[in-house]
Design a protein around this motif. Structure first.
Motif, PDB file in Angstrom:
ATOM      1  N   TYR A   1       0.820  -1.211   0.000  1.00  0.00           N
ATOM      2  CA  TYR A   1       0.000   0.000   0.000  1.00  0.00           C
ATOM      3  C   TYR A   1       0.866   1.279   0.000  1.00  0.00           C
ATOM      4  O   TYR A   1       0.311   2.379  -0.047  1.00  0.00           O
ATOM      5  N   ILE A   2       2.177   1.148   0.109  1.00  0.00           N
ATOM      6  CA  ILE A   2       3.036   2.306   0.339  1.00  0.00           C
ATOM      7  C   ILE A   2       3.861   2.622  -0.911  1.00  0.00           C
ATOM      8  O   ILE A   2       4.392   1.718  -1.565  1.00  0.00           O
ATOM      9  N   PHE A   3       3.985   3.931  -1.221  1.00  0.00           N
ATOM     10  CA  PHE A   3       4.667   4.373  -2.439  1.00  0.00           C
ATOM     11  C   PHE A   3       5.602   5.534  -2.114  1.00  0.00           C
ATOM     12  O   PHE A   3       5.221   6.462  -1.385  1.00  0.00           O
ATOM     13  N   ASP A   4       6.818   5.472  -2.689  1.00  0.00           N
ATOM     14  CA  ASP A   4       7.646   6.678  -2.695  1.00  0.00           C
ATOM     15  C   ASP A   4       7.310   7.460  -3.964  1.00  0.00           C
ATOM     16  O   ASP A   4       6.386   7.089  -4.712  1.00  0.00           O
ATOM     17  N   GLY A   5       8.041   8.540  -4.234  1.00  0.00           N
ATOM     18  CA  GLY A   5       7.698   9.398  -5.362  1.00  0.00           C
ATOM     19  C   GLY A   5       7.714   8.673  -6.691  1.00  0.00           C
ATOM     20  O   GLY A   5       6.781   8.795  -7.517  1.00  0.00           O
ATOM     21  N   ALA A   6       8.757   7.879  -6.947  1.00  0.00           N
ATOM     22  CA  ALA A   6       8.883   7.184  -8.226  1.00  0.00           C
ATOM     23  C   ALA A   6       7.808   6.123  -8.381  1.00  0.00           C
ATOM     24  O   ALA A   6       7.172   5.990  -9.442  1.00  0.00           O
ATOM     25  N   LYS A   7       7.565   5.352  -7.326  1.00  0.00           N
ATOM     26  CA  LYS A   7       6.558   4.292  -7.404  1.00  0.00           C
ATOM     27  C   LYS A   7       5.155   4.884  -7.530  1.00  0.00           C
ATOM     28  O   LYS A   7       4.290   4.317  -8.221  1.00  0.00           O
ATOM     29  N   ARG A   8       4.930   6.014  -6.900  1.00  0.00           N
ATOM     30  CA  ARG A   8       3.622   6.662  -7.011  1.00  0.00           C
ATOM     31  C   ARG A   8       3.359   7.096  -8.457  1.00  0.00           C
ATOM     32  O   ARG A   8       2.275   6.856  -9.003  1.00  0.00           O
ATOM     33  N   ALA A   9       4.396   7.717  -9.060  1.00  0.00           N
ATOM     34  CA  ALA A   9       4.229   8.166 -10.448  1.00  0.00           C
ATOM     35  C   ALA A   9       3.955   6.992 -11.371  1.00  0.00           C
ATOM     36  O   ALA A   9       3.082   7.048 -12.258  1.00  0.00           O
ATOM     37  N   SER A  10       4.690   5.911 -11.198  1.00  0.00           N
ATOM     38  CA  SER A  10       4.502   4.721 -12.040  1.00  0.00           C
ATOM     39  C   SER A  10       3.125   4.115 -11.828  1.00  0.00           C
ATOM     40  O   SER A  10       2.438   3.716 -12.787  1.00  0.00           O
ATOM     41  N   PHE A  11       2.691   4.079 -10.577  1.00  0.00           N
ATOM     42  CA  PHE A  11       1.392   3.497 -10.267  1.00  0.00           C
ATOM     43  C   PHE A  11       0.254   4.326 -10.877  1.00  0.00           C
ATOM     44  O   PHE A  11      -0.716   3.775 -11.419  1.00  0.00           O
ATOM     45  N   LEU A  12       0.379   5.640 -10.827  1.00  0.00           N
ATOM     46  CA  LEU A  12      -0.689   6.487 -11.358  1.00  0.00           C
ATOM     47  C   LEU A  12      -0.721   6.492 -12.881  1.00  0.00           C
ATOM     48  O   LEU A  12      -1.780   6.752 -13.484  1.00  0.00           O
ATOM     49  N   LEU A  13       0.416   6.203 -13.514  1.00  0.00           N
ATOM     50  CA  LEU A  13       0.372   6.011 -14.967  1.00  0.00           C
ATOM     51  C   LEU A  13      -0.475   4.799 -15.318  1.00  0.00           C
ATOM     52  O   LEU A  13      -1.205   4.783 -16.316  1.00  0.00           O
ATOM     53  N   GLU A  14      -0.380   3.790 -14.481  1.00  0.00           N
ATOM     54  CA  GLU A  14      -1.164   2.563 -14.695  1.00  0.00           C
ATOM     55  C   GLU A  14      -2.605   2.744 -14.245  1.00  0.00           C
ATOM     56  O   GLU A  14      -3.529   2.233 -14.881  1.00  0.00           O
ATOM     57  N   GLU A  15      -2.798   3.509 -13.181  1.00  0.00           N
ATOM     58  CA  GLU A  15      -4.136   3.638 -12.599  1.00  0.00           C
ATOM     59  C   GLU A  15      -4.371   5.087 -12.174  1.00  0.00           C
ATOM     60  O   GLU A  15      -4.351   5.439 -11.000  1.00  0.00           O
ATOM     61  N   PRO A  16      -4.623   6.006 -13.145  1.00  0.00           N
ATOM     62  CA  PRO A  16      -4.733   7.439 -12.844  1.00  0.00           C
ATOM     63  C   PRO A  16      -5.834   7.766 -11.846  1.00  0.00           C
ATOM     64  O   PRO A  16      -5.709   8.701 -11.051  1.00  0.00           O
ATOM     65  N   LYS A  17      -6.944   7.005 -11.870  1.00  0.00           N
ATOM     66  CA  LYS A  17      -8.079   7.331 -10.997  1.00  0.00           C
ATOM     67  C   LYS A  17      -7.798   6.986  -9.533  1.00  0.00           C
ATOM     68  O   LYS A  17      -8.617   7.330  -8.660  1.00  0.00           O
TER      69      LYS A  17
END
Length: 939
Positions: free
Chosen positions: A660-676
């Motif tokens: 459930y936890i994201f740093d800056g890079a992982k957050r950006a990558s995750f939101l590219l996959e799941e923007p909503k």
């Protein structure tokens, strides 16, 4: 004619000669007596080899003169009265030299005014040797030419120092790399160390070993191993039992014995480089070695990994004196001074009894390492004995017995345990060396040679694990006077499995687990058990962790309770000499009822400075002043606060396997996959990002309806991963939690703004950084939270008062502060404050926040702002003003230092947790005890 010389006897006579002529100053009246006695030091009748007032003709200006003392072909002496210019005397002697016939020109010129000597070797050139009369014994071998023997001089005669031990360390390392290792290598090095010492202290002729190494071994080192093997066998063999065909240069070595050379070991193979290393080490003067030499050798040879695992440190003399001074040495010196002040028979009887007392004391270091504690103690004890003997038998009087028979203090009074073979051997040899130096010093007083060989008396050094060895088998407790030393420093998290099992076995006797106790605590417990029926005293160096936090409750009730011990003296936290990053304490203890009336507490304004001594009624486990009623009390973990206006809570414990936890890079990558999914992410606050900056986020799904994320496959996958992670756990509670994968294991998310207090903070900081955060941010279990905190709450918690309590009462993670709710926050005594006082405090708290928010500080992290080296001056000033104001809420006069703050808070704590221990109750108890005594006194 060459005369055989026993240089040990000559040195002793030279010392007595110096004492006898310490007031000599008049050339005309004292010269002949002076030099008649000087030649007699060598067993030579001056009249047979030298004349006074030798006439010399053909001096410059066609003059004649008279040499004060002339030894044809050998020596000119030009003597002056004390205080006259020896440079003129030297010019005068050189004029005599030039005027003498070639056949009787001397090689040496000595100019002297009784107290100052200048010896020149005209063949060698240079400025010659200058020394004072008291130093004659050190330089007496430079007059070997008087006896017909050669004077040898070597380039490097500097005192042995860490540079010298580096050479031995290099020798050890190279031999080990070549396959000569283990027991035989360690024994070889210890034997070499003893031989280097013997080469400079008169155990055999000075520099005999150095000469033999240079002249009797091949330059390529090929025969050096064989030479050393044969030498060791010779040193172990009495003179009468040696082979008749033994070479002369080996036959002249004395018999050492003492088992040092008894064991036969394989010879080592040397090369030219290793031979050079040994010769270079031999060229140093090992005659007055310091214990630091042994420590440096120990640390150089024992690798860092082994030292860390064993928690081994050699102890500098400065720290040793902080132990032995208040433990026994200062008392002995005071007792000696008092006896000397007596008169008549009382003085003589007192001195004799005191001498017997010194000889009866026993000293035990159950973690002796290379023996520094034992060596320094023996050195000081022998020096004190020497002074006692001089008072009983003033120098210059004829002794009924020899000085050797009068001396009573022995290395046999010293005991130790050391886990590693090499330092245990060094400890024994170091004590022998110290014994020899002490014998020389005593012999010098009376002009006698006190032989130290063959080695007959030996210290008792056991190679073994002190936590496995029965200490009574080393020294029966009823015979033990002092247990002291510097046991291993190994924190609970660094202990090996074997060490953990040892701790568990020791604590099992007390019905407790090892908990978070440091390894050093085992020595305190074992010492208390060992001396439970003895009057022996205890003092150990330790890490300050055993007087802080949860370790206090795990250790000290046993020492105070089961073992009936009291703290007699203590050094509060100080920086280990030479190692500013190591912080230590010293605690001295006595059996209850045997402790001295005057307690001694040493505190340090700066960790590397000199201590300030105070004398409290009693000393508590936290090394603070206490009284008779509170000295054994310890602060225990509490579920609720005793004075705080609101509870503090731990942050949320996620237990998600990182899904459930994201740093800056992982957050950006995750939101590219799941923007909503962006609306589902909340800021996450842990200790690291809170203090050092940076950002993390967490999928915060607990309060979200399933419709918010069911259509988001990447989110759903994360939920499935969390379920699997929890199901795979071995913990039943975590397995149960798999049924609700959206939930945190512990959910303490605040719904209103809250103050963040990191659980762990660097010990370098004066203040634990604290700041506010707001929902929907999620604090982790690495921070503590105070929901609804006010400026006043912030002011008290960030004050020097609260920080002092944290440092003393809180635990440690490694060396960093660990802020515990139950142990720090819930036990802290809050001050009372009226409305006007609160308003002032809040204004000062706001000034701290304003200083943080200044434009030049706005982009700085809390780590930047609270770095002790770079803390902005305006922020430092704001904190100091706040500290002073908070101090005055507790005491209108404020506090002199942190120790005073802690002592005050400790009293408040006692009053709050148990009102019956308050000042009024103690006063009533004292009144009742006084009344009871008065009643008993009535006939």
């Amino acid at each position: 004619m060459r005369v055989a010389i026993n240089w040990n006897e000559v040195r002793a006579k030279a010392a007595a000669f110096s004492e006898r002529h310490k007031a000599a100053h008049y050339e005309k009246g004292e010269t002949q007596t002076f030099y008649n006695e000087f030649f007699a030091l060598f067993g030579i009748d001056r009249k047979q080899v030298a004349v006074y007032e030798q006439r010399v003709r053909n001096l410059p200006g066609d003059r004649q003169g008279f040499i004060d003392l002339f030894m044809p072909g050998t020596l000119i002496v030009e003597q002056k009265s004390a205080g006259l210019d020896l440079r003129k005397a030297n010019d005068q002697a050189l004029n005599y030299y030039e005027a003498l016939p070639a056949g009787i020109k001397p090689r040496y010129i000595l100019t002297c005014d009784f107290q100052n000597w200048h010896l020149i070797d005209l063949e060698r050139g240079g400025d010659g040797l200058r020394f004072t009369l008291p130093e004659l014994k050190k330089h007496i071998t430079n007059f070997a030419f008087i006896t017909g023997n050669e004077v040898r001089q070597f380039k490097n005669q500097k005192p042995a120092n860490p540079k010298a031990t580096e050479l031995l360390t290099k020798l050890h390392k190279q031999l080990a790399e070549d396959g000569y290792s283990g027991h035989k290598l360690q024994l070889l090095l210890v034997r070499i160390l003893f031989c280097l010492f013997a080469d400079d202290t008169g155990i055999w002729d000075k520099d005999r070993l150095l000469i033999d190494l240079q002249e009797r071994t091949q330059p390529d080192g090929s025969d050096l191993g064989g030479f050393l093997t044969q030498l060791f066998q010779v040193l172990d063999t009495p003179q009468a039992e040696r082979q008749t065909g033994l070479p002369d240069h080996l036959r002249q070595y004395p018999h050492i014995n003492g088992k040092l050379f008894e064991e036969r070991i394989d010879g080592a193979s040397f090369n030219n480089a290793l031979r050079d290393v040994l010769i270079d080490a031999s060229a140093f003067n090992w005659g007055e070695v310091s214990p630091a030499i042994f420590g440096a050798l120990f640390e150089g040879v024992i690798d860092k990994v082994t030292r860390r695992a064993q928690g081994a440190h050699y102890t500098p003399e400065e720290a040793i004196f902080r132990v032995i001074g208040p433990l026994f040495l200062e008392d002995l010196l005071d007792e000696f001074a008092a006896i000397k002040a007596r008169a008549g028979d009382a003085r003589a009887k007192g001195l004799a009894a005191f001498h017997e007392k010194l000889a009866s004391l026993t000293f035990f270091d159950p973690a002796c390492g290379a023996g520094n504690f034992l060596v320094v103690t023996y050195r000081e004890l022998r020096e004190l004995e020497r002074q006692v003997i001089e008072e009983l038998h003033p120098p210059g009087t004829r002794l009924a017995l020899g000085a050797a028979e009068i001396s009573k203090v022995s290395v046999e009074q010293f005991y130790g345990i050391e886990i590693d073979e090499f330092p245990s051997q060094i400890a024994q040899v170091a004590l022998w060396m110290t014994d020899h130096i002490a014998n020389v010093n005593l012999g010098n007083v009376y002009g006698e040679h006190i032989p130290s060989i063959p080695l007959v008396h030996a210290p008792h050094i056991r190679c073994g694990d002190a936590l496995e060895v029965d200490w009574n088998a080393v020294l029966p407790a009823e015979r033990c006077s002092y247990v002291f030393g510097n046991p291993p420093f190994v924190g609970q998290s660094y202990q090996s499995l074997a060490q953990r099992l040892q701790m568990k076995a020791i604590l099992k006797r007390y019905g407790k687990s090892a908990g978070s106790l440091d390894y050093v605590a085992a020595w305190y417990l074992k010492a208390g058990d060992y001396l439970r029926k003895s009057e022996g005293r205890i003092a150990f160096v330790a890490t300050n962790s055993i007087t802080q936090g949860e370790q206090v409750t795990q250790l000290w009730p046993h020492l105070f309770g089961k073992h009936d011990l009291e703290i007699s003296f203590a050094h509060r936290t100080f920086a280990w000499p030479g190692r500013a990053n190591v912080h230590c304490i010293i605690v001295g203890m006595d059996r209850r009822g045997n402790e001295p009336q005057k307690k001694r507490l040493f505190s340090y304004v700066t960790l590397g400075g000199e201590p300030i001594e105070t004398h409290p009624d009693a000393i508590a486990a936290y090394l603070i002043a206490a009284d008779e009623d509170t000295r054994h009390n310890v602060v225990t973990d509490r579920r609720t606060p005793i004075g705080a206006p609101r509870p503090m809570r731990m942050g949320s414990k996620i237990v998600d396997g990182g899904n459930y936890i994201f740093d800056g890079a992982k957050r950006a990558s995750f939101l590219l996959e799941e923007p909503k999914a962006e609306r589902l992410l909340a800021p996450l606050i842990g200790s690291k990002e809170f203090i050092q900056g940076g950002a993390r986020w967490i999928l915060n799904l607990q309060d979200r309806p399933i419709t918010d994320w069911r259509g988001l496959p990447a989110v759903a996958e994360r939920v499935r991963r969390v379920r699997k992670f929890r199901e795979a756990s071995k913990k039943a509670g975590t397995k149960k939690l798999a049924e609700t994968p959206l939930a945190f294991e512990v959910d303490t998310r605040p719904s209103v703004p809250y103050l963040v207090v990191p659980e762990v903070s660097s010990e370098r900081r004066a203040y634990v950084p604290m700041a506010w955060a707001e929902p929907p941010s999620v604090p982790t279990n690495l921070v503590q939270t105070l929901t609804g905190a006010t400026l006043y709450d912030f002011a008290i918690l960030t004050s020097a008062m609260h920080m002092a309590w944290l440092r003393q009462i809180g635990g440690r993670l490694k060396s960093d502060y660990r802020y515990s709710i139950g142990l720090v926050y819930n036990t802290f005594a809050w001050p009372e404050a009226g409305p006007a006082q609160r308003a002032k405090i809040e204004a000062l708290a706001q000034a701290v926040l304003d200083a943080r928010a200044m434009d030049k500080n706005a982009s700085a992290t809390l780590a930047d702002l609270y770095d002790p080296d770079f803390m902005p001056p305006e922020l430092r000033k704001a904190h100091r003003e706040l500290d002073a104001a908070v101090d005055k809420l507790y005491n209108p006069r404020g506090f002199a230092d942190e120790r005073a703050r802690v002592e005050h808070l400790f009293k408040l704590y006692e009053r709050l947790v148990d009102p019956l221990t308050g000042d009024g109750a103690r006063q009533n108890a004292r009144v009742n005890r006084k009344a009871a005594r008065s009643k008993r006194a009535v006939p």
